[in-house]
Scaffold this active site. Sequence first.
Site, mmCIF file in Angstrom:
data_model
loop_
_atom_site.group_PDB
_atom_site.id
_atom_site.type_symbol
_atom_site.label_atom_id
_atom_site.label_comp_id
_atom_site.label_asym_id
_atom_site.label_seq_id
_atom_site.Cartn_x
_atom_site.Cartn_y
_atom_site.Cartn_z
ATOM 1 C CD GLU A 16 -2.369 1.324 2.813
ATOM 2 O OE1 GLU A 16 -3.277 0.530 3.049
ATOM 3 O OE2 GLU A 16 -2.000 2.195 3.639
ATOM 4 C CB THR A 47 -4.572 5.397 1.238
ATOM 5 O OG1 THR A 47 -3.749 6.531 1.016
ATOM 6 C CG2 THR A 47 -3.766 4.272 1.835
ATOM 7 C CE1 TYR A 48 -11.157 9.241 -3.194
ATOM 8 C CE2 TYR A 48 -12.333 9.155 -1.098
ATOM 9 C CZ TYR A 48 -12.197 9.652 -2.380
ATOM 10 O OH TYR A 48 -13.101 10.567 -2.849
ATOM 11 C CG HIS A 76 -7.321 2.044 -0.467
ATOM 12 N ND1 HIS A 76 -6.856 2.010 0.831
ATOM 13 C CD2 HIS A 76 -6.540 1.164 -1.137
ATOM 14 C CE1 HIS A 76 -5.842 1.154 0.933
ATOM 15 N NE2 HIS A 76 -5.629 0.644 -0.258
ATOM 16 N NE ARG A 106 -17.207 3.182 9.162
ATOM 17 C CZ ARG A 106 -17.123 3.023 10.466
ATOM 18 N NH1 ARG A 106 -18.136 2.482 11.122
ATOM 19 N NH2 ARG A 106 -16.045 3.384 11.125
ATOM 20 N N GLY A 107 -14.485 3.781 5.875
ATOM 21 C CA GLY A 107 -13.736 4.971 6.279
ATOM 22 C C GLY A 107 -14.141 5.395 7.683
ATOM 23 C CB ALA A 126 -17.308 -1.933 3.370
ATOM 24 C CE1 TYR A 150 -10.208 -2.673 10.488
ATOM 25 C CE2 TYR A 150 -12.058 -3.826 9.477
ATOM 26 C CZ TYR A 150 -11.230 -2.726 9.558
ATOM 27 O OH TYR A 150 -11.426 -1.688 8.689
ATOM 28 C CE LYS A 277 10.313 5.996 5.587
ATOM 29 N NZ LYS A 277 9.100 6.457 6.235
HETATM 30 P P1 FAD Z 1 -17.189 -1.760 7.672
HETATM 31 O O1 FAD Z 1 -16.964 -3.029 6.934
HETATM 32 O O2 FAD Z 1 -18.393 -0.980 7.356
HETATM 33 O O3 FAD Z 1 -17.148 -2.137 9.226
HETATM 34 C C1 FAD Z 1 -17.195 -1.133 10.233
HETATM 35 C C2 FAD Z 1 -17.949 -1.676 11.457
HETATM 36 O O4 FAD Z 1 -19.312 -1.939 11.122
HETATM 37 C C3 FAD Z 1 -17.411 -2.997 12.002
HETATM 38 O O5 FAD Z 1 -17.535 -2.958 13.393
HETATM 39 C C4 FAD Z 1 -18.311 -4.072 11.392
HETATM 40 O O6 FAD Z 1 -18.445 -5.219 12.226
HETATM 41 C C5 FAD Z 1 -19.638 -3.327 11.257
HETATM 42 N N1 FAD Z 1 -20.385 -3.695 10.042
HETATM 43 C C6 FAD Z 1 -19.870 -4.054 8.833
HETATM 44 N N2 FAD Z 1 -20.865 -4.256 7.946
HETATM 45 C C7 FAD Z 1 -22.033 -4.017 8.602
HETATM 46 C C8 FAD Z 1 -23.389 -4.028 8.206
HETATM 47 N N3 FAD Z 1 -23.747 -4.350 6.972
HETATM 48 N N4 FAD Z 1 -24.344 -3.713 9.136
HETATM 49 C C9 FAD Z 1 -23.981 -3.372 10.417
HETATM 50 N N5 FAD Z 1 -22.690 -3.340 10.839
HETATM 51 C C10 FAD Z 1 -21.730 -3.653 9.936
HETATM 52 N N6 FAD Z 1 -9.476 4.374 5.756
HETATM 53 C C11 FAD Z 1 -9.445 5.456 4.928
HETATM 54 O O7 FAD Z 1 -10.024 6.495 5.240
HETATM 55 N N7 FAD Z 1 -8.778 5.410 3.728
HETATM 56 C C12 FAD Z 1 -8.131 4.291 3.308
HETATM 57 O O8 FAD Z 1 -7.554 4.284 2.223
HETATM 58 C C13 FAD Z 1 -8.128 3.141 4.168
HETATM 59 N N8 FAD Z 1 -7.522 1.989 3.789
HETATM 60 C C14 FAD Z 1 -7.614 0.877 4.591
HETATM 61 C C15 FAD Z 1 -7.053 -0.340 4.158
HETATM 62 C C16 FAD Z 1 -7.137 -1.494 4.931
HETATM 63 C C17 FAD Z 1 -6.546 -2.784 4.427
HETATM 64 C C18 FAD Z 1 -7.783 -1.448 6.208
HETATM 65 C C19 FAD Z 1 -7.870 -2.662 7.072
HETATM 66 C C20 FAD Z 1 -8.353 -0.244 6.652
HETATM 67 C C21 FAD Z 1 -8.283 0.922 5.854
HETATM 68 N N9 FAD Z 1 -8.871 2.131 6.244
HETATM 69 C C22 FAD Z 1 -8.831 3.227 5.413
HETATM 70 C C23 FAD Z 1 -9.512 2.240 7.567
HETATM 71 C C24 FAD Z 1 -11.029 1.887 7.515
HETATM 72 O O9 FAD Z 1 -11.715 2.842 6.740
HETATM 73 C C25 FAD Z 1 -11.546 1.873 8.961
HETATM 74 O O10 FAD Z 1 -10.981 0.795 9.646
HETATM 75 C C26 FAD Z 1 -13.057 1.931 9.156
HETATM 76 O O11 FAD Z 1 -13.302 2.137 10.552
HETATM 77 C C27 FAD Z 1 -13.807 0.679 8.793
HETATM 78 O O12 FAD Z 1 -13.847 0.437 7.453
HETATM 79 P P2 FAD Z 1 -14.518 -0.946 6.915
HETATM 80 O O13 FAD Z 1 -14.591 -0.878 5.459
HETATM 81 O O14 FAD Z 1 -13.836 -2.110 7.532
HETATM 82 O O15 FAD Z 1 -15.985 -0.786 7.545
#
Ligand code: FAD
Length: 291
Positions: A16, A47-48, A76, A106-107, A126, A150, A277
Amino acid sequence: MIRLSEDNRECVLSCEIFPPKKDAGFPKVYEVVDSIAALKPAFISVTYGAGGSNSGKQLEIVDYIQNKTNVEALAHITSVGFGKKDLEKCLNDFEEKGVKNVLALRGDRPRDMSDERFSSREFEHATDMISYMRDSGRDRDSLFIAGACYPEKHPEAPDKPTDIYFLKKKQDCGCDLLISQLFFDNSFFYRFLEYTEKNDITIPVHAGIMPIVDANMLGRTVTLSGTSVPKKLADLCANYGDDPEEMKKAGLDYAINQAVDLASNGVHGIHVYAMNKPDICKAIFDAVREG
Ligand code: FAD
């Protein structure tokens, strides 16, 4: 489009990068991409900023990766501050550049966004974004969709069963790959893999690895990710924290040991949070490839 081996025999290596915050850093990012591309990763993700803060820069970088190197770009996208119209525009922009891989997230709420705006987003999770993309005719042959997972559970999830329930939903909505949050103790990841299997999650899960090459990084990283810190890593930061050279070496060695152990235990892939890096990426890729 990203193609992952069907038999999962090979450990897929990827990394990344992020768009530079200041315009002055922009030319350098292409040097970073070129150096990382020379290491032949399966893909480079970009990333975004949630809320759309770096969308233009991200597009330029994924365009460069996809069209000026031999490596697939994974863009992303985050649903915070991002409705259906924004998503359509973004996917069309990617399509125009030949980018067919997205990491749907989701972010988190940016500091300058009100709770009200954060809560009223069009795609709540997401999963909602993934369903929308699949339902709007973007099948697995036209768009590769990755999602986040996670190993120590998402910080907002009340418990692991709830988190895994929604992770399975990510797969059911049409997600092709899961990329994990960083972790510093492989036993969490192995337990997580067993748990995903028990819950019928069959898509590949790649392990996110971030080397702590500067002692100040540890606190920031833990605050952002909620990841636990093993005593060995905390001691290492305490012992070498004042010596940048030694700290970098020790932190990188720690990450290399993690990566080699993961690969030798048959994980599907390792995704390096490379922090722009290339030397970090090279050290980890070389160690994994040499076994
Ligand atoms: P979700 O999948 O929506 O999950 C968030 C929470 O909601 C969890 O507790 C889950 O159990 C719950 N949940 C999931 N689906 C549902 C549903 N349908 N109904 C009810 N609850 C639900 N952030 C950025 O801003 N930019 C980036 O580029 C970025 N890149 C990342 C790359 C990776 C590999 C990772 C692991 C994280 C990244 N993040 C980034 C951080 C991420 O946006 C945060 O961790 C955010 O809090 C959760 O995103 P998610 O897509 O996992 O959310």
